[in-house]
Design a protein around this motif. Structure first.
Motif, PDB file in Angstrom:
ATOM      1  N   VAL A 149       0.847  -1.197   0.000  1.00  0.00           N
ATOM      2  CA  VAL A 149       0.000   0.000   0.000  1.00  0.00           C
ATOM      3  C   VAL A 149       0.883   1.247   0.000  1.00  0.00           C
ATOM      4  N   GLN A 150       1.977   1.172   0.723  1.00  0.00           N
ATOM      5  CA  GLN A 150       2.905   2.313   0.754  1.00  0.00           C
ATOM      6  C   GLN A 150       3.455   2.587  -0.651  1.00  0.00           C
ATOM      7  N   ARG A 151       3.789   1.525  -1.363  1.00  0.00           N
ATOM      8  CA  ARG A 151       4.321   1.673  -2.716  1.00  0.00           C
ATOM      9  C   ARG A 151       3.273   2.316  -3.627  1.00  0.00           C
ATOM     10  N   LEU A 152       2.021   1.941  -3.397  1.00  0.00           N
ATOM     11  CA  LEU A 152       0.938   2.537  -4.182  1.00  0.00           C
ATOM     12  C   LEU A 152       0.861   4.040  -3.907  1.00  0.00           C
ATOM     13  N   VAL A 153       0.844   4.398  -2.641  1.00  0.00           N
ATOM     14  CA  VAL A 153       0.732   5.834  -2.306  1.00  0.00           C
ATOM     15  C   VAL A 153       1.942   6.592  -2.849  1.00  0.00           C
ATOM     16  N   ASP A 154       3.107   6.014  -2.675  1.00  0.00           N
ATOM     17  CA  ASP A 154       4.331   6.695  -3.139  1.00  0.00           C
ATOM     18  C   ASP A 154       4.320   6.901  -4.652  1.00  0.00           C
ATOM     19  N   GLY A 155       3.659   5.985  -5.364  1.00  0.00           N
ATOM     20  CA  GLY A 155       3.653   6.078  -6.827  1.00  0.00           C
ATOM     21  C   GLY A 155       2.561   6.977  -7.383  1.00  0.00           C
ATOM     22  N   LEU A 156       1.618   7.381  -6.535  1.00  0.00           N
ATOM     23  CA  LEU A 156       0.515   8.215  -7.047  1.00  0.00           C
ATOM     24  C   LEU A 156       0.933   9.673  -7.113  1.00  0.00           C
ATOM     25  N   PRO A 157       0.565  10.360  -8.194  1.00  0.00           N
ATOM     26  CA  PRO A 157       0.836  11.794  -8.212  1.00  0.00           C
ATOM     27  C   PRO A 157      -0.005  12.497  -7.132  1.00  0.00           C
ATOM     28  N   PRO A 158       0.441  13.651  -6.672  1.00  0.00           N
ATOM     29  CA  PRO A 158      -0.253  14.298  -5.542  1.00  0.00           C
ATOM     30  C   PRO A 158      -1.681  14.742  -5.844  1.00  0.00           C
ATOM     31  N   HIS A 159      -2.069  14.799  -7.150  1.00  0.00           N
ATOM     32  CA  HIS A 159      -3.449  15.217  -7.442  1.00  0.00           C
ATOM     33  C   HIS A 159      -4.429  14.043  -7.364  1.00  0.00           C
ATOM     34  N   VAL A 160      -3.934  12.851  -7.056  1.00  0.00           N
ATOM     35  CA  VAL A 160      -4.821  11.680  -7.000  1.00  0.00           C
ATOM     36  C   VAL A 160      -5.070  11.293  -5.539  1.00  0.00           C
ATOM     37  N   LEU A 161      -6.348  11.149  -5.205  1.00  0.00           N
ATOM     38  CA  LEU A 161      -6.724  10.771  -3.839  1.00  0.00           C
ATOM     39  C   LEU A 161      -6.870   9.253  -3.756  1.00  0.00           C
ATOM     40  N   LEU A 162      -6.181   8.640  -2.808  1.00  0.00           N
ATOM     41  CA  LEU A 162      -6.369   7.203  -2.580  1.00  0.00           C
ATOM     42  C   LEU A 162      -7.424   7.015  -1.498  1.00  0.00           C
ATOM     43  N   VAL A 163      -8.475   6.251  -1.825  1.00  0.00           N
ATOM     44  CA  VAL A 163      -9.473   5.893  -0.821  1.00  0.00           C
ATOM     45  C   VAL A 163      -9.135   4.502  -0.320  1.00  0.00           C
ATOM     46  N   HIS A 164      -8.775   4.415   0.939  1.00  0.00           N
ATOM     47  CA  HIS A 164      -8.436   3.129   1.566  1.00  0.00           C
ATOM     48  C   HIS A 164      -9.662   2.701   2.364  1.00  0.00           C
ATOM     49  N   ASP A 165     -10.449   1.799   1.763  1.00  0.00           N
ATOM     50  CA  ASP A 165     -11.730   1.382   2.338  1.00  0.00           C
ATOM     51  C   ASP A 165     -11.463   0.224   3.307  1.00  0.00           C
ATOM     52  N   GLY A 166     -11.700   0.502   4.570  1.00  0.00           N
ATOM     53  CA  GLY A 166     -11.406  -0.496   5.602  1.00  0.00           C
ATOM     54  C   GLY A 166     -12.661  -1.078   6.226  1.00  0.00           C
ATOM     55  N   ALA A 167     -13.651  -1.382   5.392  1.00  0.00           N
ATOM     56  CA  ALA A 167     -14.901  -1.935   5.938  1.00  0.00           C
ATOM     57  C   ALA A 167     -14.645  -3.209   6.749  1.00  0.00           C
ATOM     58  N   TYR A 168     -13.570  -3.933   6.391  1.00  0.00           N
ATOM     59  CA  TYR A 168     -13.312  -5.230   7.048  1.00  0.00           C
ATOM     60  C   TYR A 168     -12.041  -5.210   7.899  1.00  0.00           C
ATOM     61  N   THR A 169     -11.531  -4.024   8.195  1.00  0.00           N
ATOM     62  CA  THR A 169     -10.252  -3.910   8.916  1.00  0.00           C
ATOM     63  C   THR A 169     -10.211  -4.717  10.211  1.00  0.00           C
ATOM     64  N   GLU A 170     -11.294  -4.673  10.973  1.00  0.00           N
ATOM     65  CA  GLU A 170     -11.262  -5.307  12.311  1.00  0.00           C
ATOM     66  C   GLU A 170     -11.050  -6.818  12.236  1.00  0.00           C
ATOM     67  N   PHE A 171     -11.316  -7.400  11.067  1.00  0.00           N
ATOM     68  CA  PHE A 171     -11.150  -8.849  10.944  1.00  0.00           C
ATOM     69  C   PHE A 171      -9.726  -9.227  10.518  1.00  0.00           C
ATOM     70  N   ALA A 172      -8.920  -8.225  10.215  1.00  0.00           N
ATOM     71  CA  ALA A 172      -7.550  -8.476   9.750  1.00  0.00           C
ATOM     72  C   ALA A 172      -6.604  -8.184  10.903  1.00  0.00           C
ATOM     73  N   ALA A 173      -6.060  -9.247  11.481  1.00  0.00           N
ATOM     74  CA  ALA A 173      -5.243  -9.086  12.686  1.00  0.00           C
ATOM     75  C   ALA A 173      -4.132  -8.063  12.453  1.00  0.00           C
ATOM     76  N   GLY A 174      -4.023  -7.115  13.348  1.00  0.00           N
ATOM     77  CA  GLY A 174      -2.914  -6.162  13.311  1.00  0.00           C
ATOM     78  C   GLY A 174      -3.071  -5.016  12.323  1.00  0.00           C
ATOM     79  N   ALA A 175      -4.147  -5.010  11.532  1.00  0.00           N
ATOM     80  CA  ALA A 175      -4.292  -3.944  10.519  1.00  0.00           C
ATOM     81  C   ALA A 175      -4.741  -2.638  11.174  1.00  0.00           C
ATOM     82  N   ASP A 176      -4.244  -1.515  10.667  1.00  0.00           N
ATOM     83  CA  ASP A 176      -4.643  -0.215  11.251  1.00  0.00           C
ATOM     84  C   ASP A 176      -5.670   0.515  10.377  1.00  0.00           C
TER      85      ASP A 176
END
Ligand SMILES: Cc1ncc(COP(=O)(O)O)c(C=O)c1O
Length: 362
Positions: free
Chosen positions: A171-198
């Motif tokens: 995910v970091q590589r994705l953000v680093d590769g995006l130009p600053p005019h592009v918004l990344l939406v990180h949809d965490g609807a299922y985050t709580e089920f993924a151990a250790g995910a923030d």
């Protein structure tokens, strides 16, 4: 003939298909088609909802401050950088309305959540769908698809309906590769089920072009109430609040959500049960010869040999009163998405598919 013409893109929208909930002839339907919490919601949330009935004549707060503080307390976030919506769907809609318009491009992925292209079309933008690699989001494919017209990239992490997840480095590589005019939406609807995910918190804290969204519909078991939230840089949240209706959430929604998020004991219990039942379900499917990637969500994707076998498996499940999700519309015609149930629910699925596979493959 009417001359009232909808905005460009709207008539291209195929209506969202939700999980079925009824099965004629069955009164003990096991609904595993919408990734709901088999334990329901926390008792504290139910009590807060009931108590809110005393004040139905009162308008709700427009700034959601009590709920935003509760979310901030539990997740260690600045409440001023949180926005709440009618499900995370509404937050995703604010984002699309605010940051994409006619002729802009919105990137989604091959098996991505079906609301993303709908939202893009809603604002006249062009949904650009990029391939995934073995049912996993492909960072390079996304980066290759970015143009000057790209405004938003949507990813769900964990993803629906595949259950797969990108690593923090990807995910970091994705953000680093995006130009600053592009918004990344990180949809965490299922985050709580993924151990250790923030859920994207550390990304948001380091990048002004990332927003994360979360929901009360999944682990908190409040899908019927419709509450979600987003967290981003203050400038982004300020923009979104300008297009949010002041009374978008009712007192009852906010009271229940506040109680739910503070009930971390119930949340952790649900996450623990889900992890155990998900593992049991997946291992059983694999033993039967059904393909199943590791899932980081509250469902698994069962992969059959071909669409006909998936259809037959679905029919066998339905005959036993079990509703799961066909995902042909997600480019997965040979698969079924099965929500992880409680102990009894998982047993019913395993027993049914076990008989089906024994019969089918001998
Ligand atoms: C990936 C993903 N994002 C967002 C949502 C929307 O959830 P809600 O609007 O209930 O918060 C869902 C619901 O299924 C989902 O699967």
């Amino acid at each position: 003939m009417t001359q009232i013409i909808p905005q460009p893109g709207i008539m291209d929208i195929a209506l969202y298909v939700s999980g079925e909930s009824r099965l004629p002839g069955h009164d003990d339907v096991l609904k595993l088609s919408s990734n709901e919490n088999p334990l329901g919601c926390s008792d504290a949330a139910r009590a807060a909802y009931a108590a809110a009935a005393a004040d139905l004549h009162r308008y709700p707060s427009t700034d959601h401050i009590a709920l935003r503080r509760a979310i901030g307390d539990v997740h260690g976030l600045d409440p001023d950088r949180i926005i709440c919506g009618v499900g995370s769907d509404e937050v995703l809609q604010f984002v699309t309305h605010a940051f994409a318009g006619a002729g802009d491009e919105v990137i989604t992925t091959e098996h991505g959540f079906s609301m993303y292209p709908i939202l893009a079309r809603m604002v006249g933008a062009v949904p650009v769908t990029v391939p995934e690699m073995d049912r996993r989001i492909d960072v390079d494919a996304i980066l290759c698809a970015v143009t000057d017209r790209t405004r938003i990239v949507f990813i769900a992490n964990p993803a629906n309906p595949t259950g797969t997840m990108l690593t923090p480095d990807e995910v970091q590589r994705l953000v680093d590769g995006l130009p600053p005019h592009v918004l990344l939406v990180h949809d965490g609807a299922y985050t709580e089920f993924a151990a250790g995910a923030d859920g994207g918190v550390s990304l948001v804290d380091r990048h002004p072009n990332v927003i994360m969204t979360r929901t009360f519909s999944k682990i908190h078991g409040l899908g019927g109430l419709r509450i979600g939230w987003g967290y981003a840089a203050g400038e982004i949240i300020d923009v979104l609040n300008r297009i949010r209706q002041p009374f978008n959430l009712s007192n009852a929604q906010m009271a229940a959500a506040e109680a739910a998020i503070r009930d971390t004991t119930f949340r952790d219990h649900c996450a623990d049960l889900n992890a155990r039942m998900r593992d049991r379900l997946r291992q059983s499917l694999i033993q039967m010869g059904i393909g199943c990637d590791e899932s980081h969500a509250n469902f698994v994707l069962a992969r059959f040999i071909d669409p006909a076998e998936a259809e037959a498996a679905d029919a066998a499940l339905r005959a036993d009163g079990i509703l799961v999700r066909r995902v042909a519309g997600y480019g997965l015609p040979a698969a079924l998405r099965i929500t992880v149930g409680d102990e009894d629910g998982v047993t019913r699925v395993i027993d049914c598919l076990g008989l089906f596979m024994a019969d089918r493959r001998g």
